[in-house]
Design an enzyme around this catalytic site. Structure first.
Site, PDB file in Angstrom:
ATOM      1  N   THR A 100       0.820  -1.081  -0.136  1.00  0.00           N
ATOM      2  CA  THR A 100      -0.163  -0.139   0.040  1.00  0.00           C
ATOM      3  C   THR A 100       0.765   1.344   0.056  1.00  0.00           C
ATOM      4  O   THR A 100       1.021   2.038  -0.608  1.00  0.00           O
ATOM      5  CB  THR A 100      -0.575   0.126   0.591  1.00  0.00           C
ATOM      6  OG1 THR A 100      -0.296   0.139   2.811  1.00  0.00           O
ATOM      7  CG2 THR A 100      -1.685  -1.004   1.535  1.00  0.00           C
ATOM      8  N   MET A 137      -2.702   5.208  -1.365  1.00  0.00           N
ATOM      9  CA  MET A 137      -4.085   4.910  -0.613  1.00  0.00           C
ATOM     10  C   MET A 137      -4.097   4.011  -0.572  1.00  0.00           C
ATOM     11  O   MET A 137      -4.361   2.626  -1.480  1.00  0.00           O
ATOM     12  CB  MET A 137      -4.720   5.348  -2.453  1.00  0.00           C
ATOM     13  CG  MET A 137      -4.841   7.166  -2.355  1.00  0.00           C
ATOM     14  SD  MET A 137      -5.863   7.859  -1.823  1.00  0.00           S
ATOM     15  CE  MET A 137      -4.621   8.567  -1.526  1.00  0.00           C
ATOM     16  N   HIS A 138      -3.890   2.842   0.616  1.00  0.00           N
ATOM     17  CA  HIS A 138      -3.605   2.246   1.212  1.00  0.00           C
ATOM     18  C   HIS A 138      -5.091   0.900   0.631  1.00  0.00           C
ATOM     19  O   HIS A 138      -4.655  -0.012   0.696  1.00  0.00           O
ATOM     20  CB  HIS A 138      -3.504   1.930   2.679  1.00  0.00           C
ATOM     21  CG  HIS A 138      -2.462   2.942   3.422  1.00  0.00           C
ATOM     22  ND1 HIS A 138      -1.703   2.849   3.791  1.00  0.00           N
ATOM     23  CD2 HIS A 138      -2.606   3.890   3.750  1.00  0.00           C
ATOM     24  CE1 HIS A 138      -0.521   3.569   3.639  1.00  0.00           C
ATOM     25  NE2 HIS A 138      -1.571   4.790   4.378  1.00  0.00           N
ATOM     26  N   ASP A 139      -6.502   1.769   1.541  1.00  0.00           N
ATOM     27  CA  ASP A 139      -7.652   0.874   1.029  1.00  0.00           C
ATOM     28  C   ASP A 139      -7.864   0.349  -0.303  1.00  0.00           C
ATOM     29  O   ASP A 139      -8.519  -0.728  -0.396  1.00  0.00           O
ATOM     30  CB  ASP A 139      -8.841   0.903   2.063  1.00  0.00           C
ATOM     31  CG  ASP A 139      -8.419   1.733   3.666  1.00  0.00           C
ATOM     32  OD1 ASP A 139      -7.265   0.714   4.115  1.00  0.00           O
ATOM     33  OD2 ASP A 139      -9.328   1.951   4.034  1.00  0.00           O
ATOM     34  N   CYS A 197      -5.994  -0.294  -2.047  1.00  0.00           N
ATOM     35  CA  CYS A 197      -5.405  -1.294  -3.016  1.00  0.00           C
ATOM     36  C   CYS A 197      -6.396  -3.015  -2.957  1.00  0.00           C
ATOM     37  O   CYS A 197      -6.484  -3.847  -3.932  1.00  0.00           O
ATOM     38  CB  CYS A 197      -4.558  -1.702  -2.415  1.00  0.00           C
ATOM     39  SG  CYS A 197      -2.692  -1.013  -2.508  1.00  0.00           S
TER      40      CYS A 197
END
Length: 317
Positions: free
Chosen positions: A192, A236-238, A240
């Protein structure tokens, strides 16, 4: 074939972008609903944030609050990352998007039982809700195609040197999920933090349509907030999880046997991968490790363009 998904989240700037992107590809993903879990902020705040983003996008999916906090301990939220509201940077209009009062676990059970095709659970907050489902109705596992989650990290943590925030908030719940035997795709910090927007890419949104301009406000705050943690760019972690479901080829990964550290101490909440040359395989998880950043960003930009166009067409009627 359209993949049925459910998003369990704690919005959160990057949660909002995951919801937006999931809704922008109806030919590939069918979002059956959104549920919330106390995490980035209190349950009331994150549910209100989910309500606002769903209203902004003119969504028509159920919104159901879940648990207020972890299975064992008190909630540790992250206002330092996402602001006091949990999603600072945008002013939403008052709206009446419905928030269901039904029991989430019972709703999930009935949804899964009634579904002909298995459903993919997208978990981008602490895993408390999913753990309760699996403990209450273990027979439902065969109805879940996979759990695609944002959490953990093989190399490092963020809330502590060893632990990533989502797992750290409720490691007992995470251990239940990881030991469930359901196929798991893990988008942890290893991938992420390589899946980011630059400051220039964020600023360019100001020149686009009305939805992009609103999302600019979110990302402007998020980018500036991230600098306190040493980030010049904005992971933009989530998102992914959703991009993986749209196109797994954007990522490279590897199967690891993962255990969650639930003991007190410096490693609580750690996603411990068996890295030995001959690992003892217990709970094999597909861990995403690399992403094609340019392709990754394209999915978000296309999603924003999709909603910009929808709003423009509505205004032109």
């Amino acid at each position: 074939m359209v993949k049925k998904i459910w998003i369990d989240c704690d919005p959160g700037h990057d949660d909002a972008l995951a919801i937006l992107t999931a809704l922008a590809y109806p030919e590939k993903l069918k979002l059956l609903g959104v549920s919330t879990i106390g995490g980035n902020e209190s349950l009331d705040k994150v549910t209100n944030n989910a309500k606002n983003i769903l209203h902004l996008l003119n969504a028509k999916v159920p919104l159901i609050p879940g648990e207020r906090g972890p299975l064992v301990k008190s909630l540790r939220s992250a206002p330092e990352a996402h602001g006091e509201s949990g999603m600072d940077g945008i002013e939403f209009v008052e709206n009446d998007y419905p928030i269901s009062k039904t029991n989430l676990i019972e709703y999930w059970y009935q949804l899964l039982i009634d579904s002909i095709e298995p459903i993919t659970m997208v978990a981008i907050g602490p895993l408390t809700n999913l753990a309760l489902l699996l403990k209450t109705y273990p027979e439902i596992k065969t109805k879940i195609e996979a759990i695609c989650l944002m959490g953990g990290g093989i190399d490092h943590g963020n809330i502590t040197p060893a632990a990533e925030f989502n797992i750290y908030v409720d490691p007992e719940a995470a251990q239940i999920v990881y030991q469930s035997g359901i196929p798991i795709v893990m988008a942890g910090l290893d991938v992420t933090e390589k899946s980011y927007l630059t400051r220039l890419e964020i600023d360019q949104l100001k020149q686009h349509g009305s939805i992009s301009q609103k999302i600019y406000g979110l990302l402007d705050f998020y980018n500036k907030s991230g600098r306190q943690f040493g980030f010049e760019v904005s992971p933009m972690h989530d998102l992914c999880t959703i991009v993986y479901l749209l196109n797994p080829e954007v990522f490279n990964g590897k199967n690891y046997s993962i255990e969650i550290v639930t003991d007190e101490g410096l490693t609580r909440g750690m996603t411990l991968a068996d890295l030995r040359k001959k690992p003892v395989v217990k709970n094999e998880t597909f861990v995403l490790l690399e992403s094609d950043r340019e392709k990754y960003v394209t999915y978000l930009m296309e999603s924003l363009a999709y909603f910009d166009q929808k709003v423009s067409m509505k205004e032109g009627q």
